[in-house]
Design a protein around this motif. Structure first.
Motif, PDB file in Angstrom:
ATOM      1  N   LEU A  70      30.369 -26.988 -31.133  1.00  0.00           N
ATOM      2  CA  LEU A  70      29.109 -27.175 -30.418  1.00  0.00           C
ATOM      3  C   LEU A  70      27.893 -26.806 -31.267  1.00  0.00           C
ATOM      4  O   LEU A  70      26.930 -27.574 -31.354  1.00  0.00           O
ATOM      5  CB  LEU A  70      29.126 -26.356 -29.126  1.00  0.00           C
ATOM      6  CG  LEU A  70      27.908 -26.525 -28.217  1.00  0.00           C
ATOM      7  CD1 LEU A  70      27.800 -27.961 -27.719  1.00  0.00           C
ATOM      8  CD2 LEU A  70      27.985 -25.562 -27.037  1.00  0.00           C
ATOM      9  N   LEU A  71      27.911 -25.651 -31.896  1.00  0.00           N
ATOM     10  CA  LEU A  71      26.734 -25.195 -32.633  1.00  0.00           C
ATOM     11  C   LEU A  71      26.585 -25.862 -33.986  1.00  0.00           C
ATOM     12  O   LEU A  71      25.592 -25.626 -34.678  1.00  0.00           O
ATOM     13  CB  LEU A  71      26.775 -23.669 -32.790  1.00  0.00           C
ATOM     14  CG  LEU A  71      26.718 -22.865 -31.491  1.00  0.00           C
ATOM     15  CD1 LEU A  71      26.637 -21.372 -31.787  1.00  0.00           C
ATOM     16  CD2 LEU A  71      25.556 -23.291 -30.606  1.00  0.00           C
ATOM     17  N   ASP A  72      27.548 -26.703 -34.366  1.00  0.00           N
ATOM     18  CA  ASP A  72      27.415 -27.473 -35.611  1.00  0.00           C
ATOM     19  C   ASP A  72      26.813 -28.848 -35.369  1.00  0.00           C
ATOM     20  O   ASP A  72      26.603 -29.605 -36.323  1.00  0.00           O
ATOM     21  CB  ASP A  72      28.786 -27.626 -36.286  1.00  0.00           C
ATOM     22  CG  ASP A  72      29.271 -26.316 -36.890  1.00  0.00           C
ATOM     23  OD1 ASP A  72      28.422 -25.429 -37.116  1.00  0.00           O
ATOM     24  OD2 ASP A  72      30.482 -26.173 -37.124  1.00  0.00           O
ATOM     25  N   LYS A  73      26.550 -29.183 -34.122  1.00  0.00           N
ATOM     26  CA  LYS A  73      25.914 -30.465 -33.820  1.00  0.00           C
ATOM     27  C   LYS A  73      24.422 -30.359 -34.099  1.00  0.00           C
ATOM     28  O   LYS A  73      23.894 -29.274 -34.342  1.00  0.00           O
ATOM     29  CB  LYS A  73      26.179 -30.836 -32.357  1.00  0.00           C
ATOM     30  CG  LYS A  73      27.665 -31.065 -32.047  1.00  0.00           C
ATOM     31  CD  LYS A  73      27.892 -31.380 -30.592  1.00  0.00           C
ATOM     32  CE  LYS A  73      29.371 -31.408 -30.254  1.00  0.00           C
ATOM     33  NZ  LYS A  73      30.041 -32.623 -30.728  1.00  0.00           N
ATOM     34  N   ARG A  74      23.736 -31.482 -34.046  1.00  0.00           N
ATOM     35  CA  ARG A  74      22.310 -31.504 -34.320  1.00  0.00           C
ATOM     36  C   ARG A  74      21.490 -31.449 -33.041  1.00  0.00           C
ATOM     37  O   ARG A  74      20.366 -30.950 -33.036  1.00  0.00           O
ATOM     38  CB  ARG A  74      21.960 -32.798 -35.083  1.00  0.00           C
ATOM     39  CG  ARG A  74      22.711 -32.978 -36.391  1.00  0.00           C
ATOM     40  CD  ARG A  74      22.187 -32.103 -37.503  1.00  0.00           C
ATOM     41  NE  ARG A  74      20.795 -32.367 -37.738  1.00  0.00           N
ATOM     42  CZ  ARG A  74      19.837 -31.436 -37.671  1.00  0.00           C
ATOM     43  NH1 ARG A  74      20.146 -30.184 -37.385  1.00  0.00           N
ATOM     44  NH2 ARG A  74      18.584 -31.753 -37.888  1.00  0.00           N
ATOM     45  N   LEU A  75      22.051 -31.987 -31.947  1.00  0.00           N
ATOM     46  CA  LEU A  75      21.313 -32.130 -30.701  1.00  0.00           C
ATOM     47  C   LEU A  75      22.255 -31.846 -29.541  1.00  0.00           C
ATOM     48  O   LEU A  75      23.329 -32.440 -29.450  1.00  0.00           O
ATOM     49  CB  LEU A  75      20.760 -33.562 -30.609  1.00  0.00           C
ATOM     50  CG  LEU A  75      19.895 -33.959 -29.414  1.00  0.00           C
ATOM     51  CD1 LEU A  75      18.631 -33.116 -29.342  1.00  0.00           C
ATOM     52  CD2 LEU A  75      19.525 -35.442 -29.522  1.00  0.00           C
ATOM     53  N   VAL A  76      21.870 -30.911 -28.661  1.00  0.00           N
ATOM     54  CA  VAL A  76      22.711 -30.535 -27.521  1.00  0.00           C
ATOM     55  C   VAL A  76      21.883 -30.594 -26.244  1.00  0.00           C
ATOM     56  O   VAL A  76      20.839 -29.936 -26.134  1.00  0.00           O
ATOM     57  CB  VAL A  76      23.304 -29.116 -27.701  1.00  0.00           C
ATOM     58  CG1 VAL A  76      24.029 -28.672 -26.429  1.00  0.00           C
ATOM     59  CG2 VAL A  76      24.256 -29.077 -28.882  1.00  0.00           C
ATOM     60  N   PHE A  77      22.342 -31.403 -25.290  1.00  0.00           N
ATOM     61  CA  PHE A  77      21.702 -31.512 -23.985  1.00  0.00           C
ATOM     62  C   PHE A  77      22.412 -30.587 -22.998  1.00  0.00           C
ATOM     63  O   PHE A  77      23.643 -30.578 -22.931  1.00  0.00           O
ATOM     64  CB  PHE A  77      21.769 -32.950 -23.470  1.00  0.00           C
ATOM     65  CG  PHE A  77      20.921 -33.922 -24.235  1.00  0.00           C
ATOM     66  CD1 PHE A  77      19.639 -34.237 -23.803  1.00  0.00           C
ATOM     67  CD2 PHE A  77      21.398 -34.531 -25.392  1.00  0.00           C
ATOM     68  CE1 PHE A  77      18.850 -35.137 -24.517  1.00  0.00           C
ATOM     69  CE2 PHE A  77      20.622 -35.434 -26.108  1.00  0.00           C
ATOM     70  CZ  PHE A  77      19.338 -35.732 -25.665  1.00  0.00           C
ATOM     71  N   VAL A  78      21.623 -29.849 -22.230  1.00  0.00           N
ATOM     72  CA  VAL A  78      22.164 -28.968 -21.191  1.00  0.00           C
ATOM     73  C   VAL A  78      21.670 -29.488 -19.848  1.00  0.00           C
ATOM     74  O   VAL A  78      20.461 -29.523 -19.590  1.00  0.00           O
ATOM     75  CB  VAL A  78      21.712 -27.507 -21.399  1.00  0.00           C
ATOM     76  CG1 VAL A  78      22.293 -26.612 -20.308  1.00  0.00           C
ATOM     77  CG2 VAL A  78      22.127 -27.002 -22.771  1.00  0.00           C
ATOM     78  N   THR A  79      22.600 -29.907 -18.991  1.00  0.00           N
ATOM     79  CA  THR A  79      22.215 -30.489 -17.706  1.00  0.00           C
ATOM     80  C   THR A  79      23.117 -29.956 -16.602  1.00  0.00           C
ATOM     81  O   THR A  79      24.039 -29.178 -16.851  1.00  0.00           O
ATOM     82  CB  THR A  79      22.247 -32.030 -17.768  1.00  0.00           C
ATOM     83  OG1 THR A  79      21.726 -32.566 -16.552  1.00  0.00           O
ATOM     84  CG2 THR A  79      23.667 -32.547 -17.986  1.00  0.00           C
ATOM     85  N   GLY A  80      22.878 -30.389 -15.385  1.00  0.00           N
ATOM     86  CA  GLY A  80      23.644 -29.933 -14.229  1.00  0.00           C
ATOM     87  C   GLY A  80      22.799 -30.062 -12.975  1.00  0.00           C
ATOM     88  O   GLY A  80      21.624 -30.442 -13.029  1.00  0.00           O
ATOM     89  N   LYS A  81      23.378 -29.739 -11.855  1.00  0.00           N
ATOM     90  CA  LYS A  81      22.672 -29.814 -10.587  1.00  0.00           C
ATOM     91  C   LYS A  81      21.462 -28.890 -10.607  1.00  0.00           C
ATOM     92  O   LYS A  81      21.500 -27.805 -11.195  1.00  0.00           O
ATOM     93  CB  LYS A  81      23.620 -29.423  -9.441  1.00  0.00           C
ATOM     94  CG  LYS A  81      23.014 -29.540  -8.046  1.00  0.00           C
ATOM     95  CD  LYS A  81      24.048 -29.216  -6.984  1.00  0.00           C
ATOM     96  CE  LYS A  81      23.416 -29.177  -5.606  1.00  0.00           C
ATOM     97  NZ  LYS A  81      22.768 -30.448  -5.229  1.00  0.00           N
ATOM     98  N   GLY A  82      20.380 -29.311  -9.971  1.00  0.00           N
ATOM     99  CA  GLY A  82      19.175 -28.486  -9.932  1.00  0.00           C
ATOM    100  C   GLY A  82      19.429 -27.121  -9.312  1.00  0.00           C
ATOM    101  O   GLY A  82      20.166 -26.997  -8.327  1.00  0.00           O
ATOM    102  N   GLY A  83      18.854 -26.085  -9.911  1.00  0.00           N
ATOM    103  CA  GLY A  83      18.949 -24.744  -9.357  1.00  0.00           C
ATOM    104  C   GLY A  83      20.169 -23.946  -9.774  1.00  0.00           C
ATOM    105  O   GLY A  83      20.411 -22.861  -9.230  1.00  0.00           O
ATOM    106  N   VAL A  84      20.936 -24.443 -10.750  1.00  0.00           N
ATOM    107  CA  VAL A  84      22.151 -23.724 -11.154  1.00  0.00           C
ATOM    108  C   VAL A  84      21.933 -22.841 -12.377  1.00  0.00           C
ATOM    109  O   VAL A  84      22.861 -22.170 -12.828  1.00  0.00           O
ATOM    110  CB  VAL A  84      23.319 -24.702 -11.413  1.00  0.00           C
ATOM    111  CG1 VAL A  84      23.677 -25.464 -10.160  1.00  0.00           C
ATOM    112  CG2 VAL A  84      22.989 -25.665 -12.554  1.00  0.00           C
ATOM    113  N   GLY A  85      20.716 -22.839 -12.941  1.00  0.00           N
ATOM    114  CA  GLY A  85      20.431 -21.980 -14.084  1.00  0.00           C
ATOM    115  C   GLY A  85      20.496 -22.685 -15.427  1.00  0.00           C
ATOM    116  O   GLY A  85      20.833 -22.060 -16.448  1.00  0.00           O
ATOM    117  N   LYS A  86      20.128 -23.975 -15.478  1.00  0.00           N
ATOM    118  CA  LYS A  86      20.163 -24.718 -16.746  1.00  0.00           C
ATOM    119  C   LYS A  86      19.245 -24.089 -17.790  1.00  0.00           C
ATOM    120  O   LYS A  86      19.610 -23.975 -18.956  1.00  0.00           O
ATOM    121  CB  LYS A  86      19.749 -26.178 -16.515  1.00  0.00           C
ATOM    122  CG  LYS A  86      20.705 -27.003 -15.688  1.00  0.00           C
ATOM    123  CD  LYS A  86      20.276 -28.453 -15.590  1.00  0.00           C
ATOM    124  CE  LYS A  86      19.096 -28.666 -14.687  1.00  0.00           C
ATOM    125  NZ  LYS A  86      17.784 -28.360 -15.208  1.00  0.00           N
TER     126      LYS A  86
END
Length: 320
Positions: free
Chosen positions: A4-20
């Motif tokens: 994961l940390l060797d990638k260039r771009l990481v998207f963090v998503t999920g249902k609203g209000g879950v602590g993204k």
């Protein structure tokens, strides 16, 4: 698939209000500790990182918020202006276009334009040879992405524009961005879920749609806000029996001690039931997603500051 940390771009998503946003911040801290020059990007000018890291408004500026860690808030209008200036390269012509109300109206009204220039700016930040020459180079770009549906839409946008444009510079740019974000060695997607039925359902749906629509799999699933298991089942049963006896006690409550005792027993029992429900949802998420799930505890804090983010970063760093 790259770690994961060797990638260039990481998207963090999920249902609203879950602590993204909290998970994005903690992931950024974990990456910075590993020596990665990292920038956390927010969309829609949210400015949550400014508050979390106790900095003044970051805005459309690459701002250092901690050692090796930067924040940036994508403003679609500024991103569009920056893109057109890079394309036109003649300042007077550029100024003429943006002073034309008809042009600005159509640019703002074009469906998906805000999303395209947003993801285009995220892609630009992730390049070692950046088009914005005054910008810094980053090892990792973390995106505090919109909630699930809008987050998927953001990832789909370059392909959609590439199919519509067919030829020309927009087609070439959209295809270049799409190739980058659909390359699992370069781009990752993480889901954040809350240990309840609806957020878990939405995470499972995200996993399926991400595969079908983008051709990517989830790199990590973070289960946020998990209650600690303080009591074993036999201890919880003892608490339940004492609580039921306390309810049957009809003696006057003159000194209030019985009221306090009942309240304490009720709170302990409620917390045990919630913790058990959280573990049931975790087991379902692991079983149905086929993924290892990174468990993050519920932090009983009125405000999540840098210390709280650091606690979560400790757990995330051990998992990535």
């Amino acid at each position: 698939m790259a770690p994961l940390l060797d990638k260039r771009l990481v998207f963090v998503t999920g249902k609203g209000g879950v602590g993204k946003s909290t998970v994005s911040a903690a992931l950024g801290v974990a990456a910075a500790r590993r020596g990665k020059r990292t920038v956390i990007c927010e969309v829609a000018q949210q400015e949550r990182m400014s508050r979390m890291f106790e900095r003044q408004g970051v805005g459309y500026h690459e701002t250092e918020i901690a050692p090796n860690l930067y924040a940036f808030s994508v403003d679609p209008q500024r991103a569009l202006e920056e893109y057109l200036l890079l394309q036109i390269k003649i300042r007077p012509l550029y100024d003429l276009m943006f002073k034309n109300r008809i042009f600005t109206y159509f640019a703002a009204a074009t469906p998906g334009m805000r999303e395209l220039v947003t993801v285009g700016k995220l892609w630009e930040l992730a390049q070692f040879d950046r088009r914005v020459k005054s910008g810094s180079e980053y090892d990792l770009v973390i995106v505090d992405a919109p909630a699930t549906g809008h987050g998927l839409g953001l990832l789909r946008t370059p392909r959609t524009f590439g199919e519509i444009a067919r030829v020309g510079p927009i087609k070439r740019q959209a295809d270049t961005i799409n190739q980058f974000i659909t390359n699992s060695d370069l781009t990752g997607v993480c889901a954040v879920a809350w240990p309840e039925e609806m957020p878990v359902n939405e995470t499972l749906d995200l996993q399926q749609r991400l595969r079908e629509e983008i051709g990517l799999d989830l790199d990590r699933v973070f289960l946020n806000g998990v209650y600690p298991e303080l009591f074993k089942d036999d201890e919880a049963e003892l608490i339940r029996s004492r609580y039921e006896r306390a309810l049957e006690d009809t003696r006057p409550n003159g000194n209030g001690i019985d009221i306090v005792r009942r309240a304490a027993l009720r709170a302990a029992l409620s917390e045990h039931l919630r913790a058990r429900m959280h573990r049931e949802q975790r087991a379902r998420l692991v079983r149905e997603s086929g993924q290892d799930v990174v468990e993050l505890p519920f932090l009983f804090e009125p405000h999540l500051d840098m210390g709280a983010v650091g606690q979560l970063a400790d757990l995330i760093e051990a998992s990535v």
